[in-house]
Design a protein around this motif. Structure first.
Motif, PDB file in Angstrom:
ATOM      1  N   LEU A  97       0.831  -1.200   0.000  1.00 19.66           N
ATOM      2  CA  LEU A  97       0.000   0.000   0.000  1.00 19.66           C
ATOM      3  C   LEU A  97       0.867   1.253   0.000  1.00 19.66           C
ATOM      4  CD1 LEU A  97      -2.887   1.216   0.306  1.00 19.66           C
ATOM      5  CD2 LEU A  97      -2.528   1.129   2.784  1.00 19.66           C
ATOM      6  N   ILE A  98       0.563   2.177  -0.898  1.00 18.62           N
ATOM      7  CA  ILE A  98       1.175   3.503  -0.892  1.00 18.62           C
ATOM      8  C   ILE A  98       0.177   4.440  -0.231  1.00 18.62           C
ATOM      9  CG2 ILE A  98       2.090   5.381  -2.293  1.00 18.62           C
ATOM     10  CD1 ILE A  98       2.667   3.233  -4.453  1.00 18.62           C
ATOM     11  N   GLY A  99       0.545   4.998   0.910  1.00 20.32           N
ATOM     12  CA  GLY A  99      -0.374   5.812   1.699  1.00 20.32           C
ATOM     13  C   GLY A  99      -0.401   5.287   3.118  1.00 20.32           C
ATOM     14  N   ALA A 100      -1.385   5.708   3.889  1.00 18.40           N
ATOM     15  CA  ALA A 100      -2.285   6.780   3.513  1.00 18.40           C
ATOM     16  C   ALA A 100      -1.542   8.111   3.522  1.00 18.40           C
ATOM     17  CB  ALA A 100      -3.483   6.831   4.462  1.00 18.40           C
ATOM     18  N   ASP A 101      -2.237   9.126   3.031  1.00 13.67           N
ATOM     19  CA  ASP A 101      -1.566  10.389   2.809  1.00 13.67           C
ATOM     20  C   ASP A 101      -1.502  11.270   4.045  1.00 13.67           C
ATOM     21  OD1 ASP A 101      -4.322  10.479   2.654  1.00 13.67           O
ATOM     22  OD2 ASP A 101      -4.396  11.932   1.032  1.00 13.67           O
TER      23      ASP A 101
END
Length: 395
Positions: A97-101
């Motif tokens: 997962l890329i994130g959360a922001d």
């Protein structure tokens, strides 16, 4: 209040393999709606640029391709972000997962989804100091530095500009509170006076009451540690409308040139944002421009780097489920330096048993619990555009 969701899958072995041998799915969990919605599309484009680069190379594992699945974190709603992450894991079968922001939703997703399901998670923009101490089982990393450092640097910017007294308002969440605490301590230690530190809630139509209290406290400038598309924007509007403040110091969440579109090209605004210059940054700018992507928005480089680190770590591990064990290894020396546009080179080196030192677009150097050492840009508005005054924090 923390959620108490149990593991979403029966064990972690199912997460070690993609839905098919040929495709790996990577989740992108950003606030496509909410207070930073103008910033997140370029961030997602940056991450997907790295994924396409790796897919096109044909060198990942045994020729695997990579695709992205986007989810909406909202930036501020922990329940919505958790539900979106759950869908990415259980329905889309992502392997990382890329994130959360944003910091609050990142904490919720880490504790309630990533850790229970053994999911590698790299955030390009969650900057609260609190994430440095989370019990993440070695699964969480970030390519943006902690706001503990940004607070110190923003304080230095104000002192260096001869501003000796300020009022401070911050968005009422983990990001805002951590940033405000760091700034308050550093500014006072440097001899500055903080007349008032007050939170504001996002999503309100009118911020005149908040600005009135800040105005009564006084100050030579107003420090706004908020979001450019939400409360921070409203605070500036109420300040200008009432004549309470006309000079604003801001952090990364307010680094959006949309503010000048909203308030005019003469808006007196300056601040700090994670940023890099040098070979990596220049290579990323050229690489993104060639692909028709915006390289200069906030956290775009960090988003590309988050995706690149995930994919290089997968290659080093030979197994997506074990990639988190190798992020620090591919991010730091020793090894051959890898820049934007050179992911195929990095994949081949790893495939041949060599070492890489990923530099990327944001000059990646992982320290401590897996966060970026980081450098910052002091910026200010000049005629409707943010221009760099100097670089900070790399010394």
């Amino acid at each position: 209040m923390k959620h108490t969701l149990g593991p979403l899958l029966l064990g972690t072995s199912l997460l070690a393999l993609p839905a098919s041998a040929e495709e790996l799915k990577i989740g992108i969990l950003f606030g496509f709606t909410g207070p930073i919605e103008s910033l997140t599309p370029p961030m997602a484009d940056g991450a997907e640029l790295a994924m396409k680069e790796v897919s096109d190379s044909g060198l990942l594992l045994d020729g695997a391709t990579v695709s992205s699945v986007r989810g909406d974190s909202t930036c501020v709603d922990a329940s919505a972000a958790t539900a979106a992450a759950e869908r990415l894991v259980t329905v889309d079968r992502i392997v990382a997962l890329i994130g959360a922001d944003c910091s609050g939703v990142a904490t919720a997703v880490l504790n309630n989804v990533a850790v229970p399901n053994n999911i590698l998670m790299i955030s390009p923009s969650a900057t609260t100091p609190a994430l440095s101490s989370d019990s993440d089982k070695g699964l969480f990393f970030r390519t943006a530095p902690s706001d503990a450092r940004q607070g110190e640097l923003l304080a230095r910017v104000l002192i260096d500009r001869g501003i000796k007294a300020v009022a401070v308002t911050y968005t009422n969440n983990d990001y805002g509170k951590g940033f405000a605490d760091s700034f308050d301590a550093a500014y006072k230690a440097a001899g500055g006076t903080v007349t008032l530190v007050a939170p504001h809630d996002d999503g309100k139509a009118d911020y005149s009451a908040e600005v009135s209290a800040l105005s009564v406290a006084g100050g030579e400038a107003l420090v706004v540690l908020g979001y450019s598309d939400q409360g921070g924007n409203g605070i500036i509007r109420a300040s200008l409308d009432s004549g309470s403040f006309d000079r604003f110091a801001v952090g990364d969440g307010m680094h959006s040139e949309k503010l000048m579109s909203d308030f005019g090209p003469d808006l007196q605004i300056f601040g700090t944002v994670p940023w890099t210059v040098g070979d990596g940054s220049e290579k990323f700018t050229a690489y993104a421009a060639a692909a028709g992507k915006n390289a200069d928005s906030s956290f775009v480089r960090e988003s590309y780097d988050a995706a690149a680190l995930i994919l290089l770590a997968i290659q080093q591990a030979g197994d997506p489920g074990k990639a988190h064990e190798h992020v620090m290894e591919v991010a730091n020396a020793p090894g051959e330096k890898i820049y934007p546009g050179e992911l195929a080179k990095g994949l081949q080196i790893l495939k041949d048993g060599g070492d890489v030192d990923y530099v990327g677009g944001s000059d990646v150097e992982m320290i401590g619990n897996g966060e970026s050492a980081g450098s910052y840009r002091e910026f200010e508005n000049k005629g409707g555009k943010f221009e760099t005054v100097r670089m900070l924090g790399a010394e």
